[in-house]
Design a protein around this motif. Structure first.
Motif, PDB file in Angstrom:
ATOM      1  N   VAL A  67       0.969  -1.575   0.086  1.00 45.95           N
ATOM      2  CA  VAL A  67       0.099   0.014   0.097  1.00 45.95           C
ATOM      3  C   VAL A  67       0.812   1.336  -0.097  1.00 45.95           C
ATOM      4  O   VAL A  67       1.921   1.215   0.368  1.00 45.95           O
ATOM      5  N   PRO A  68       0.384   2.339  -0.461  1.00 47.52           N
ATOM      6  CA  PRO A  68       1.135   3.487  -0.487  1.00 47.52           C
ATOM      7  C   PRO A  68       1.183   4.117   1.327  1.00 47.52           C
ATOM      8  O   PRO A  68       0.339   3.732   1.793  1.00 47.52           O
ATOM      9  N   GLU A  69       2.429   4.813   1.364  1.00 46.70           N
ATOM     10  CA  GLU A  69       2.373   4.938   2.660  1.00 46.70           C
ATOM     11  C   GLU A  69       1.334   5.741   3.536  1.00 46.70           C
ATOM     12  O   GLU A  69       0.937   5.616   4.546  1.00 46.70           O
ATOM     13  N   GLU A  70       0.663   6.906   2.633  1.00 44.72           N
ATOM     14  CA  GLU A  70      -0.440   7.528   2.995  1.00 44.72           C
ATOM     15  C   GLU A  70      -1.749   6.590   3.433  1.00 44.72           C
ATOM     16  O   GLU A  70      -2.661   7.243   3.945  1.00 44.72           O
ATOM     17  N   ASP A  71      -1.906   5.690   3.008  1.00 40.10           N
ATOM     18  CA  ASP A  71      -2.881   4.609   3.037  1.00 40.10           C
ATOM     19  C   ASP A  71      -2.625   3.429   4.092  1.00 40.10           C
ATOM     20  O   ASP A  71      -3.446   2.829   4.081  1.00 40.10           O
TER      21      ASP A  71
END
Ligand code: F3S
Length: 106
Positions: free
Chosen positions: A55-59
């Motif tokens: 997952v993307p870090e922000e998610d």
């Protein structure tokens, strides 16, 4: 950066590795990490993972926040992996399990 979450632990399917344009995956005994210094956030690895571990870090969800630093730390000591290989033998037995952090071999 993108982050490999606990879903990868004891599975290590490695489909993600083949598509990475910058070779940012690092290999441990039963988990892969993403080197945050190399990942360019292209996201092509996300749909490749059979267990949706990336997952993307922000998610990254609240229960997986510890995996952000863990990817960075493990990437410093683990070697690069650039070619897909066989998943761990009992990967399918572990793919639906959660809370696998205690299973991680560093
Ligand atoms: Fe792990 Fe998924 Fe890659 S299980 S090795 S992040 S394809």
């Amino acid at each position: 950066t993108h982050v490999v979450t606990e879903a990868c632990i004891r599975c290590k399917y490695t489909d993600c590795v083949d598509v990475c344009p910058v070779d940012c995956f690092r290999e441990g005994p039963n988990f892969l990490s993403i080197d945050p210094d190399e990942c360019i956030d292209c996201a092509v690895c996300i749909p490749e993972c059979p267990v949706n571990a990336i997952v993307p870090e922000e998610d990254v969800t609240g229960d997986q926040q510890h995996m952000i630093k863990l990817n960075a730390d493990l990437s410093k000591k683990w070697p690069s992996i650039t070619k897909r290989k066989a998943a761990l033998p009992d990967a399918d037995d572990w793919k639906d399990k959660t809370g696998k952090l205690g299973e991680l071999i560093r």
